[in-house]
Write a protein that holds these residues in place. Sequence first.
Motif, PDB file in Angstrom:
ATOM      1  N   PRO A 126      42.061  47.831  40.906  1.00 32.98           N
ATOM      2  CA  PRO A 126      41.437  48.445  42.086  1.00 32.98           C
ATOM      3  C   PRO A 126      42.254  48.208  43.356  1.00 32.98           C
ATOM      4  N   LYS A 127      42.723  49.288  43.956  1.00 31.66           N
ATOM      5  CA  LYS A 127      43.536  49.161  45.160  1.00 31.66           C
ATOM      6  C   LYS A 127      42.729  48.644  46.342  1.00 31.66           C
ATOM      7  N   ASP A 128      41.416  48.929  46.354  1.00 31.64           N
ATOM      8  CA  ASP A 128      40.609  48.453  47.467  1.00 31.64           C
ATOM      9  C   ASP A 128      40.504  46.928  47.469  1.00 31.64           C
ATOM     10  N   ALA A 185      42.135  41.880  49.951  1.00 32.82           N
ATOM     11  CA  ALA A 185      42.792  40.577  49.917  1.00 32.82           C
ATOM     12  C   ALA A 185      43.920  40.502  50.942  1.00 32.82           C
ATOM     13  N   MET A 186      44.624  41.611  51.139  1.00 32.78           N
ATOM     14  CA  MET A 186      45.703  41.642  52.123  1.00 32.78           C
ATOM     15  C   MET A 186      45.135  41.475  53.535  1.00 32.78           C
ATOM     16  N   VAL A 212      43.818  38.572  42.194  1.00 35.06           N
ATOM     17  CA  VAL A 212      43.323  39.948  42.079  1.00 35.06           C
ATOM     18  C   VAL A 212      43.910  40.648  40.855  1.00 35.06           C
ATOM     19  N   VAL A 213      45.247  40.645  40.738  1.00 40.07           N
ATOM     20  CA  VAL A 213      45.894  41.405  39.668  1.00 40.07           C
ATOM     21  C   VAL A 213      45.664  40.775  38.300  1.00 40.07           C
ATOM     22  N   VAL A 214      45.900  39.468  38.185  1.00 41.70           N
ATOM     23  CA  VAL A 214      45.758  38.803  36.884  1.00 41.70           C
ATOM     24  C   VAL A 214      44.330  38.904  36.335  1.00 41.70           C
ATOM     25  N   PRO A 215      43.271  38.628  37.124  1.00 37.70           N
ATOM     26  CA  PRO A 215      41.909  38.815  36.589  1.00 37.70           C
ATOM     27  C   PRO A 215      41.618  40.261  36.191  1.00 37.70           C
ATOM     28  N   ALA A 216      42.140  41.227  36.936  1.00 39.40           N
ATOM     29  CA  ALA A 216      41.903  42.625  36.591  1.00 39.40           C
ATOM     30  C   ALA A 216      42.574  43.010  35.270  1.00 39.40           C
ATOM     31  N   GLY A 255      35.025  44.191  34.686  1.00 41.95           N
ATOM     32  CA  GLY A 255      34.744  44.895  35.923  1.00 41.95           C
ATOM     33  C   GLY A 255      33.643  45.890  35.756  1.00 41.95           C
ATOM     34  N   THR A 256      33.576  46.815  36.705  1.00 38.94           N
ATOM     35  CA  THR A 256      32.528  47.846  36.666  1.00 38.94           C
ATOM     36  C   THR A 256      33.138  49.237  36.744  1.00 38.94           C
TER      37      THR A 256
END
Length: 241
Positions: A130-132, A137-138, A151-155, A240-241
């Motif tokens: 998810p980019k959002d 996070a940024m 963010v990336v690793v959990p996704a 995720g959802t």
Amino acid sequence: LAIAGLWTAEYRQVFVVTMIISVGTVVGGLALALAIAYLAYQPIRGANVYRTLLVWPYAISPPIAGLLFFVMFDANSGIIEHWLDALLGVALPDYRTNPRLAQFVVILASIWKTLGYNLLFYIAGLQTVPKDQVEAAMLDGANSRQRFRYVVVPALSPITFFLIVTNLTYAFFETYGTIDYLTAGGPAGQTSVAMYEVIQVAIPGRDLGRGAAQSLVLFGGVVALTIWQFRSTGRRVSYGT
């Protein structure tokens, strides 16, 4: 009783070697594939071309991977020996007589063979992050390393879980060709994994009964390991959802 009679000191060594090579292949392969996929996913010119080139090792068969690394790591005329001597002045030991180096070369060849497969899934998975969440996070002040870790690793956890299962299957069952052409199980059986031992006992050794018993032990071990993995690691996967 036949299976219990297999559990000798020599056969215990086979399972230790199997675990060393399998864990090294899976952990090293997934870590390297994720790092390369994350770099390859960055928007740069000509990305599609080099992404395709990164995937091509997947088309190579395990015996060919063994032959390639046999040539590269040859202690007399291999290119790795030439590079080490020219750049560092270091002589490469003969991996065919060095147990730890032999295991390392087998792991390296197996990682290279599965790299394209892992990259294919990780690059596809990065497109679903998810980019959002990354942008949020940024905005919260997270640097690139923190965004990657939290963010990336959990996704990517569902893909990582799937790749752990498939890479373990490869490490247990499909490394025979690589090992046979690269080390032939040596030195002193230090690269003889369970599958290699089954085939060597049953076919060249002509002991089909012992080979069948060893294959049952291997099958039971893989099933038990897979069940444990689903019950432990599988619970930590976030879809995720």
